[in-house]
Design a protein around this motif. Sequence first.
Motif, PDB file in Angstrom:
ATOM      1  N   PRO A  50       0.802  -1.363   0.184  1.00  0.00           N
ATOM      2  CA  PRO A  50      -0.124   0.206   0.129  1.00  0.00           C
ATOM      3  C   PRO A  50       0.907   1.313   0.137  1.00  0.00           C
ATOM      4  N   GLY A  51       0.455   2.359  -0.708  1.00  0.00           N
ATOM      5  CA  GLY A  51       1.120   3.530  -0.726  1.00  0.00           C
ATOM      6  C   GLY A  51       0.242   4.757  -0.240  1.00  0.00           C
ATOM      7  N   ARG A  52       0.688   5.730   0.304  1.00  0.00           N
ATOM      8  CA  ARG A  52      -0.031   6.861   0.769  1.00  0.00           C
ATOM      9  C   ARG A  52       1.098   8.079   0.597  1.00  0.00           C
ATOM     10  N   THR A  89       0.094   6.306  -6.797  1.00  0.00           N
ATOM     11  CA  THR A  89      -0.589   5.815  -5.759  1.00  0.00           C
ATOM     12  C   THR A  89      -1.594   6.978  -5.286  1.00  0.00           C
ATOM     13  N   GLN A  94      -4.215   3.095  -5.671  1.00  0.00           N
ATOM     14  CA  GLN A  94      -3.956   1.646  -5.649  1.00  0.00           C
ATOM     15  C   GLN A  94      -2.527   1.315  -4.961  1.00  0.00           C
ATOM     16  N   ASN A  95      -2.312   0.072  -4.836  1.00  0.00           N
ATOM     17  CA  ASN A  95      -0.951  -0.352  -4.243  1.00  0.00           C
ATOM     18  C   ASN A  95       0.263   0.181  -5.153  1.00  0.00           C
ATOM     19  N   ARG A  96       1.395  -0.046  -4.614  1.00  0.00           N
ATOM     20  CA  ARG A  96       2.397   0.437  -5.273  1.00  0.00           C
ATOM     21  C   ARG A  96       2.623  -0.433  -6.631  1.00  0.00           C
ATOM     22  N   SER A  97       2.956   0.215  -7.831  1.00  0.00           N
ATOM     23  CA  SER A  97       2.920  -0.647  -9.044  1.00  0.00           C
ATOM     24  C   SER A  97       4.522  -1.053  -9.415  1.00  0.00           C
TER      25      SER A  97
END
Length: 158
Positions: A50-52, A89, A94-97
Amino acid sequence: MPVSSPDLKAFLLATPFFGGLADASLDLLISMLAERSFDAGATIFAEGEPGRSMFVVHAGDLVVSKLGDSGRSIRMTDLGPGDFFGEMTLIEMQNRSATVVAETETVLYELTARNLYAYYKADVHAYVIVMQNINRELCRRLRRADRRIAELSFHASE
């Protein structure tokens, strides 16, 4: 070595992410950044996490990679001072690509989703400029990817 505010400001203004911002808007955004240092070999983040937040590279060299179908790591691109990454993100939540690893000692400036939202609330005009800057860079990356795909398709058909 600590970076003085005028030096940091001049550096950030020269990056695609901060271009076009008025002085007060830039100062506000700089106040929201957190400096992060990483040793060579450190993973900044891994594909699927996950990324924020997103990062601007102040110093150092990084490698962006993705896992292929075989589970093998595929080197996608290199990053250096002035580049930014992790912004996807913040846009699509979305989660890290991809995975990003520091090849050398690295200094990054992190902007969290929470601070970006606070920036939006404080200065919507500047927020729009930042989002346009992100979108321009995403378009550049997409064009490069399109060229690579076309080249690979051409070589595969030979």
